[in-house]
Scaffold this motif. Structure first.
Motif, short mmCIF file in Angstrom:
data_model
loop_
_atom_site.label_atom_id
_atom_site.label_comp_id
_atom_site.label_asym_id
_atom_site.label_seq_id
_atom_site.Cartn_x
_atom_site.Cartn_y
_atom_site.Cartn_z
N ASP A 132 -6.13 -57.24 -58.28
CA ASP A 132 -4.67 -57.26 -58.29
C ASP A 132 -4.20 -56.06 -59.11
OD1 ASP A 132 -2.00 -57.81 -58.27
OD2 ASP A 132 -2.14 -59.62 -59.50
N LEU A 133 -4.16 -54.91 -58.48
CA LEU A 133 -3.94 -53.65 -59.20
C LEU A 133 -2.53 -53.47 -59.72
CD1 LEU A 133 -6.04 -51.30 -56.88
CD2 LEU A 133 -6.76 -52.58 -58.93
N ASN A 134 -1.56 -54.14 -59.14
CA ASN A 134 -0.18 -54.03 -59.63
C ASN A 134 0.27 -55.29 -60.37
OD1 ASN A 134 0.02 -55.63 -57.33
ND2 ASN A 134 1.97 -54.76 -56.71
N CYS A 135 -0.64 -56.21 -60.61
CA CYS A 135 -0.40 -57.40 -61.44
C CYS A 135 0.76 -58.26 -60.94
CB CYS A 135 -0.17 -57.01 -62.88
SG CYS A 135 -1.55 -56.16 -63.63
N ASP A 136 0.85 -58.46 -59.63
CA ASP A 136 1.91 -59.31 -59.09
C ASP A 136 1.41 -60.69 -58.67
OD1 ASP A 136 0.54 -58.70 -56.77
OD2 ASP A 136 2.31 -58.09 -55.64
N GLY A 137 0.14 -60.98 -58.96
CA GLY A 137 -0.42 -62.29 -58.64
C GLY A 137 -1.02 -62.39 -57.25
N LYS A 138 -0.98 -61.28 -56.49
CA LYS A 138 -1.53 -61.26 -55.13
C LYS A 138 -2.36 -59.99 -54.95
CE LYS A 138 2.68 -61.43 -53.81
NZ LYS A 138 3.93 -61.33 -53.12
N VAL A 139 -3.34 -60.08 -54.07
CA VAL A 139 -4.10 -58.89 -53.68
C VAL A 139 -3.74 -58.64 -52.21
CG1 VAL A 139 -6.36 -57.85 -53.40
CG2 VAL A 139 -5.94 -59.41 -55.30
N ASN A 140 -3.01 -57.56 -51.98
CA ASN A 140 -2.48 -57.32 -50.63
C ASN A 140 -2.38 -55.82 -50.35
OD1 ASN A 140 -0.25 -56.55 -52.13
ND2 ASN A 140 0.86 -58.44 -51.76
N LEU A 141 -1.56 -55.48 -49.38
CA LEU A 141 -1.43 -54.10 -48.94
C LEU A 141 -0.99 -53.16 -50.06
CD1 LEU A 141 -1.76 -52.34 -46.44
CD2 LEU A 141 0.61 -52.84 -45.86
N THR A 142 -0.20 -53.63 -50.97
CA THR A 142 0.24 -52.80 -52.10
C THR A 142 -0.95 -52.39 -52.95
OG1 THR A 142 2.36 -53.94 -52.10
CG2 THR A 142 1.79 -52.67 -54.07
N ASP A 143 -1.84 -53.35 -53.22
CA ASP A 143 -3.03 -53.05 -54.01
C ASP A 143 -3.96 -52.09 -53.26
OD1 ASP A 143 -2.49 -54.95 -56.26
OD2 ASP A 143 -2.52 -56.35 -54.59
N PHE A 144 -4.06 -52.28 -51.94
CA PHE A 144 -4.85 -51.38 -51.11
C PHE A 144 -4.29 -49.96 -51.19
CE2 PHE A 144 -5.55 -49.60 -46.74
CZ PHE A 144 -6.89 -49.31 -46.91
#
Length: 66
Positions: free
Chosen positions: A16-28
């Motif tokens: 979770d690279l942006n620390c928003d509680g989800k691992v998704n396209l933003t983290d990719f």
């Protein structure tokens, strides 16, 4: 709980690279931005081996949450 979507504890999901509680396209997207970077202090270097590469991408996919 630590794994809730509203959690700001990034250690619950290492990808979770942006620390928003989800691992998704933003983290990719963040991972791609830092692709081939050679610095252990970059969050995108998920396994802390000193380079952002396919291993980090694989870990990100493991944690993927939509």
């Amino acid at each position: 709980p630590i794994n809730s979507p509203t959690s700001t504890d990034c250690s619950a999901r290492p990808a979770d690279l942006n620390c928003d509680g989800k691992v998704n396209l933003t983290d990719f997207s963040i991972l791609l931005y830092y692709w081939d970077s050679r610095d252990k202090n970059i969050r995108a270097d998920i396994n802390k081996d000193g380079i952002v590469n396919l291993v980090d991408f694989s870990i990100l996919l493991y944690w993927w949450s939509n």
